[in-house]
Design a protein around this motif. Structure first.
Motif, PDB file in Angstrom:
ATOM      1  N   VAL A  49       1.927   2.189   6.659  1.00 17.69           N
ATOM      2  CA  VAL A  49       3.207   1.486   6.538  1.00 17.69           C
ATOM      3  C   VAL A  49       3.023  -0.012   6.794  1.00 17.69           C
ATOM      4  O   VAL A  49       3.571  -0.861   6.063  1.00 17.69           O
ATOM      5  N   ILE A  50       2.252  -0.355   7.809  1.00 13.56           N
ATOM      6  CA  ILE A  50       1.977  -1.775   8.092  1.00 13.56           C
ATOM      7  C   ILE A  50       1.274  -2.425   6.900  1.00 13.56           C
ATOM      8  O   ILE A  50       1.642  -3.523   6.461  1.00 13.56           O
ATOM      9  N   THR A  55       1.372  -6.040   2.251  1.00  5.12           N
ATOM     10  CA  THR A  55       0.961  -6.338   0.872  1.00  5.12           C
ATOM     11  C   THR A  55       2.128  -6.327  -0.108  1.00  5.12           C
ATOM     12  O   THR A  55       1.922  -6.439  -1.326  1.00  5.12           O
ATOM     13  N   GLY A  56       3.357  -6.177   0.406  1.00  4.38           N
ATOM     14  CA  GLY A  56       4.541  -6.255  -0.440  1.00  4.38           C
ATOM     15  C   GLY A  56       4.686  -5.106  -1.419  1.00  4.38           C
ATOM     16  O   GLY A  56       5.138  -5.308  -2.559  1.00  4.38           O
ATOM     17  N   GLN A  57       4.352  -3.893  -0.998  1.00  2.31           N
ATOM     18  CA  GLN A  57       4.441  -2.729  -1.888  1.00  2.31           C
ATOM     19  C   GLN A  57       5.897  -2.331  -2.131  1.00  2.31           C
ATOM     20  O   GLN A  57       6.759  -2.513  -1.274  1.00  2.31           O
ATOM     21  N   SER A  58       6.159  -1.780  -3.315  1.00  2.00           N
ATOM     22  CA  SER A  58       7.471  -1.212  -3.612  1.00  2.00           C
ATOM     23  C   SER A  58       7.464   0.261  -3.213  1.00  2.00           C
ATOM     24  O   SER A  58       6.604   1.027  -3.647  1.00  2.00           O
ATOM     25  N   GLN A 177      -1.444   3.534  -5.063  1.00  2.00           N
ATOM     26  CA  GLN A 177      -1.972   4.700  -4.356  1.00  2.00           C
ATOM     27  C   GLN A 177      -1.737   4.602  -2.847  1.00  2.00           C
ATOM     28  O   GLN A 177      -1.730   5.610  -2.152  1.00  2.00           O
ATOM     29  N   LEU A 178      -1.533   3.397  -2.346  1.00  2.00           N
ATOM     30  CA  LEU A 178      -1.181   3.257  -0.929  1.00  2.00           C
ATOM     31  C   LEU A 178       0.181   3.885  -0.668  1.00  2.00           C
ATOM     32  O   LEU A 178       0.372   4.590   0.331  1.00  2.00           O
ATOM     33  N   VAL A 179       1.120   3.656  -1.587  1.00  2.00           N
ATOM     34  CA  VAL A 179       2.469   4.224  -1.450  1.00  2.00           C
ATOM     35  C   VAL A 179       2.434   5.740  -1.616  1.00  2.00           C
ATOM     36  O   VAL A 179       3.052   6.485  -0.841  1.00  2.00           O
ATOM     37  N   VAL A 180       1.702   6.233  -2.614  1.00  5.24           N
ATOM     38  CA  VAL A 180       1.590   7.675  -2.846  1.00  5.24           C
ATOM     39  C   VAL A 180       0.972   8.359  -1.633  1.00  5.24           C
ATOM     40  O   VAL A 180       1.462   9.403  -1.169  1.00  5.24           O
TER      41      VAL A 180
END
Length: 291
Positions: A49-50, A55-58, A177-180
């Protein structure tokens, strides 16, 4: 260079998991498997999450993709990882390495059924060479007094991880893939929380949490072998066919055996070097095969 990024990600993830066995072997002597996986995921979620916000992920998901990502979390990150820890605890590390080495073969089958990927002679030969290599490293007949129940649970771990890896290929590439990975681990954490709450011994839990070995092990398992390695594995799967990607999984027992030799004083013989050569040959066949 771009053609080698996928193999690099997969190799790095599998190598990290190989080192994970050295750490988890020590921590599992103090904490039960389910509690360890749960703590590992809490640390991983905090880390991911950090990184995501930094990195400004959606974080927005399409409704049609939510169910698929939830299945990835339940099948791969809950059932498979718990089965891997529990099966290893009931049997032995060698039995765990032997049975989970069937994962790439299951990936080939699932990829054929779900993704319609063609099974070429080269892909089949690479899996066969790497499988024989793993058997040489761990010793087919040297499994000790392993529990049959532990072996069955490890079989479930191999099957479900293979299924999860193929399902990741069906997630739209538009998602990070960070979000997934974050959402999948969140689903797994929520699913196992009621089980942990009903089974945990609060007094004993508070006592073991004071031990530096436990905290250090959980931080490594959460940050490096979960947040980091899961991300690298999923990222690599985006870039490599599922049938090709499975071969890189064999770096896990190779690295695990080598680190066991270096840090735990476990003995390795000529079988280790023969097995290493066969695994590298299998990987080389896949790397050099045209996409």
């Amino acid at each position: 260079m771009k053609n080698y990024l996928g193999p690099m990600y997969l190799t790095l993830a599998a190598s990290i998991w190989g080192g994970m066995y050295v750490v988890s072997k020590m921590v599992l002597a103090i904490i039960p498997p389910l509690e360890l996986v749960w703590l590992r995921y809490l640390v991983a979620l905090f880390t991911l999450v950090i990184c995501g916000f930094a990195t400004g992920q959606s974080w927005k998901l399409q409704r049609k993709d939510t169910l698929l990502i939830s299945f990835i979390g339940l099948i791969g990150y809950f059932i498979s990882i718990w089965a891997q820890f529990a099966g290893t605890q009931l049997s032995s590390a060698q039995m765990g390495a032997m049975i989970t080495s069937a994962t790439p073969a299951f990936m080939v089958l699932f990829a054929r059924v779900l993704l319609k990927e063609r099974i070429t002679f080269r892909k089949g030969l690479s899996v066969l060479l790497a499988t024989i290599g793993v058997f040489c490293i761990i010793g087919v007949g040297n499994t000790g007094n392993s529990s049959q129940l532990g072996g069955m649970i490890l079989g479930i771990a191999a099957l479900t991880w293979a299924l999860m890896s193929v399902l990741v290929k069906r997630v739209p590439s538009s998602y990070s893939q960070l979000v997934v990975t974050t959402y999948a681990i969140l689903v797994a954490t929520i699913a196992m929380t009621p089980l942990v709450i009903t089974q945990v011994d609060v007094v004993r839990f508070q006592q073991v949490m004071l031990q530096p070995l436990v905290w250090g092990g959980i931080l490594y398992l959460g940050v490096v072998s979960t947040a980091g390695a899961f991300f690298f594995w999923n990222k690599g799967l985006q870039m490599v066919d599922a049938t090709r990607a499975g071969v890189y999984f064999f770096f896990q027992p190779l690295v695990g055996t080598l680190l066991g030799y270096l840090f735990l004083g476990e003995q390795v013989g000529i079988g280790f070097w023969i097995g290493t050569l066969l695994i590298l040959m299998g990987v080389l066949l896949i790397v050099k095969e045209p996409s």
